[in-house]
Motif scaffolding. Structure first.
Motif, short mmCIF file in Angstrom:
data_model
loop_
_atom_site.label_atom_id
_atom_site.label_comp_id
_atom_site.label_asym_id
_atom_site.label_seq_id
_atom_site.Cartn_x
_atom_site.Cartn_y
_atom_site.Cartn_z
N THR A 199 0.81 -1.23 0.00
CA THR A 199 0.00 0.00 0.00
C THR A 199 0.84 1.27 0.00
O THR A 199 0.28 2.37 0.09
N GLY A 200 2.17 1.14 -0.07
CA GLY A 200 3.02 2.32 -0.03
C GLY A 200 2.97 3.05 1.30
O GLY A 200 3.07 4.27 1.36
N ALA A 201 2.84 2.28 2.38
CA ALA A 201 2.69 2.89 3.71
C ALA A 201 3.99 3.47 4.26
O ALA A 201 3.97 4.35 5.11
N ILE A 202 5.15 2.96 3.77
CA ILE A 202 6.44 3.49 4.23
C ILE A 202 6.74 4.69 3.33
O ILE A 202 7.32 4.57 2.25
N VAL A 203 6.30 5.86 3.78
CA VAL A 203 6.33 7.05 2.94
C VAL A 203 7.72 7.67 2.83
O VAL A 203 7.96 8.51 1.96
N ALA A 204 8.62 7.28 3.71
CA ALA A 204 10.01 7.72 3.69
C ALA A 204 10.78 6.76 4.59
O ALA A 204 10.18 6.06 5.42
N PRO A 205 12.10 6.66 4.43
CA PRO A 205 12.85 5.80 5.33
C PRO A 205 12.54 6.12 6.79
O PRO A 205 12.59 7.28 7.20
N TYR A 206 12.15 5.09 7.55
CA TYR A 206 11.87 5.17 8.97
C TYR A 206 10.52 5.85 9.30
O TYR A 206 10.22 6.09 10.46
N VAL A 207 9.72 6.15 8.28
CA VAL A 207 8.43 6.82 8.50
C VAL A 207 7.30 6.01 7.89
O VAL A 207 7.27 5.80 6.67
N VAL A 208 6.38 5.55 8.73
CA VAL A 208 5.24 4.77 8.28
C VAL A 208 3.95 5.57 8.48
O VAL A 208 3.68 6.05 9.58
N ASP A 209 3.19 5.71 7.41
CA ASP A 209 1.87 6.32 7.50
C ASP A 209 0.89 5.19 7.85
O ASP A 209 0.52 4.39 6.99
N ALA A 210 0.50 5.15 9.12
CA ALA A 210 -0.34 4.04 9.58
C ALA A 210 -1.65 3.96 8.80
O ALA A 210 -2.21 2.87 8.64
N ARG A 211 -2.11 5.07 8.29
CA ARG A 211 -3.40 5.08 7.59
C ARG A 211 -3.39 4.22 6.34
O ARG A 211 -4.45 3.86 5.83
N ARG A 212 -2.20 3.91 5.83
CA ARG A 212 -2.08 3.06 4.65
C ARG A 212 -1.55 1.66 4.98
O ARG A 212 -1.50 0.79 4.10
N CYS A 213 -1.13 1.46 6.21
CA CYS A 213 -0.53 0.19 6.61
C CYS A 213 -1.61 -0.89 6.76
O CYS A 213 -2.62 -0.68 7.42
N ILE A 214 -1.37 -2.05 6.18
CA ILE A 214 -2.36 -3.13 6.24
C ILE A 214 -2.59 -3.60 7.67
O ILE A 214 -3.72 -3.96 8.04
#
Length: 380
Positions: A208-223
């Motif tokens: 889902t492309g949840a890792i929007v940058a190294p070390y940064v996860v957008d939980a809203r897209r995380c499965i």
């Protein structure tokens, strides 16, 4: 009776604590102080960006997550522990490759880890208390506002990968973390200096492309967030990307090269339970609420509740290949309104696939007729 020492040899006690931790089943143990000030700015930026989604408790606790000493006044040290959980015969490839079967994150295949680790941490605290007068301690296992990964990194248990999980050179990332806050001045361990280098496998493989940058996860897209934490409807644009994942996701760990050497767990409680072996989506969707509660007893899966369980499976059924049995089980559903919305979405998708399959069958039949006609004698 041996008297309790008033001023222990802290270095000797730290060594003893690590020995006790291994006796209690922990794979590794490290000690750090409570200073996480460098993490406060990163945490605030993450919250300000809204990456926590609907997890309001993240924002309500605010920077308390980076201040463990405020959780237990008088805390001087954090004892960080690791417990491996990768079960034998995990069946990653089998489950992910078969879209008719359910994929459940490997950490949830056995007993609820919260209970296992918390009990062992409590026992560790009790052992320490036999050596220290007036010991104050409190165990944490993913159950309070504690930045467990930065603490574990400071304690020398590994480094934080670009997927935001802790990585260990000798254990990969297939492990749970827990913390024991104590009010004694134990010597601290040194952080490791290793990192992920130029590797971006986790970033490029996230469905889902949840890792929007190294070390940064957008939980809203995380499965994992969408199937476990989110209490409302799963956004329609993300549903097709979930595939057959009905509880959590392991993709970023599966592609991580460090995990090639990850050991299997020796903890019987984390072994894959029989009900999670070769379970079809149709069969799981047919469970009654009573069956769900019974078969998830003692499991972390139970925390999402029956409605979210059915919601997640409905999405996976929509993503599954067309099958009359899938449409039949979806059409039989009658229940929660939120689940019904996902069932309606899945039915629409399955019916589209049915129409496409029928059209393809018709074209195939027409091609066969032409082939036969060409090959027949003129007077046939």
């Amino acid at each position: 009776m041996t008297s309790t020492p008033q001023t222990p040899d802290w270095t000797a006690l730290a060594i003893q604590i690590k020995d006790w931790a291994k006796e209690l089943g922990f794979s590794a143990c490290g000690i750090t102080d409570t200073d996480l000030q460098p993490e406060e700015a990163r945490l605030q930026q993450w919250l300000d960006a809204g990456y926590h989604g609907s997890m309001d408790y993240m924002a309500s606790h605010g920077l308390l997550r980076a201040r463990p000493a405020e959780l237990l006044p008088g805390t001087l040290r954090v004892i960080s522990v690791r417990m491996d959980y990768l079960p034998a015969a995990a069946g990653f490839a089998t489950n992910l490759a078969d879209p008719t079967q359910a994929y459940i994150s490997r950490y949830a295949l056995g007993r609820d880890y919260h209970k296992v680790l918390r009990q062992r941490l409590k026992q560790l605290g009790e052992r320490i208390s036999t050596q220290v007068t007036g010991l104050g301690f409190r165990p944490f296992v993913d159950s309070a506002p504690v930045l467990e990964r930065p603490l574990a990194a400071k304690a020398g248990l590994g480094w934080i990968g670009k997927h935001s999980l802790l990585l260990s050179a000798d254990a990969g990332s297939w492990f749970f973390l827990g913390e024991l806050l104590v009010n004694i001045p134990l010597p601290t361990d040194q952080p490791v200096t290793q990192d992920c280098g130029n590797c971006v496998a986790c970033i490029t493989s996230c469905p889902t492309g949840a890792i929007v940058a190294p070390y940064v996860v957008d939980a809203r897209r995380c499965i994992s967030y969408l199937t476990i934490e989110l209490k409302d409807d799963i956004p329609e644009d993300l549903r097709p990307l979930l595939g057959n994942r009905i509880y959590g996701c392991d993709d970023c760990q599966l592609v991580c090269p460090v995990n090639r050497i990850a050991p299997l767990t020796q903890e019987a409680d984390f072994a894959r339970r029989p009900q999670w072996r070769n379970q079809s989506l149709v069969d799981l969707f047919s469970w009654s609420e009573a069956e769900f509660l019974h078969l998830t007893e003692g499991s972390a899966i139970r925390r999402i509740g029956y409605q979210r369980w059915q919601r997640n499976i409905a999405v996976a059924l929509g993503n599954a290949p067309y099958a009359a049995a899938v449409i039949e089980c979806l059409e039989k559903f009658s229940g929660d309104a939120m689940v019904q919305r996902h069932v309606d979405w899945a039915l629409a998708l399955q019916r589209q696939k049915a129409t496409a399959a029928a059209a393809e069958l018709s074209r195939a039949q027409q091609r066969l007729v032409r082939i036969i006609q060409v090959g027949l004698p003129r007077d046939a």
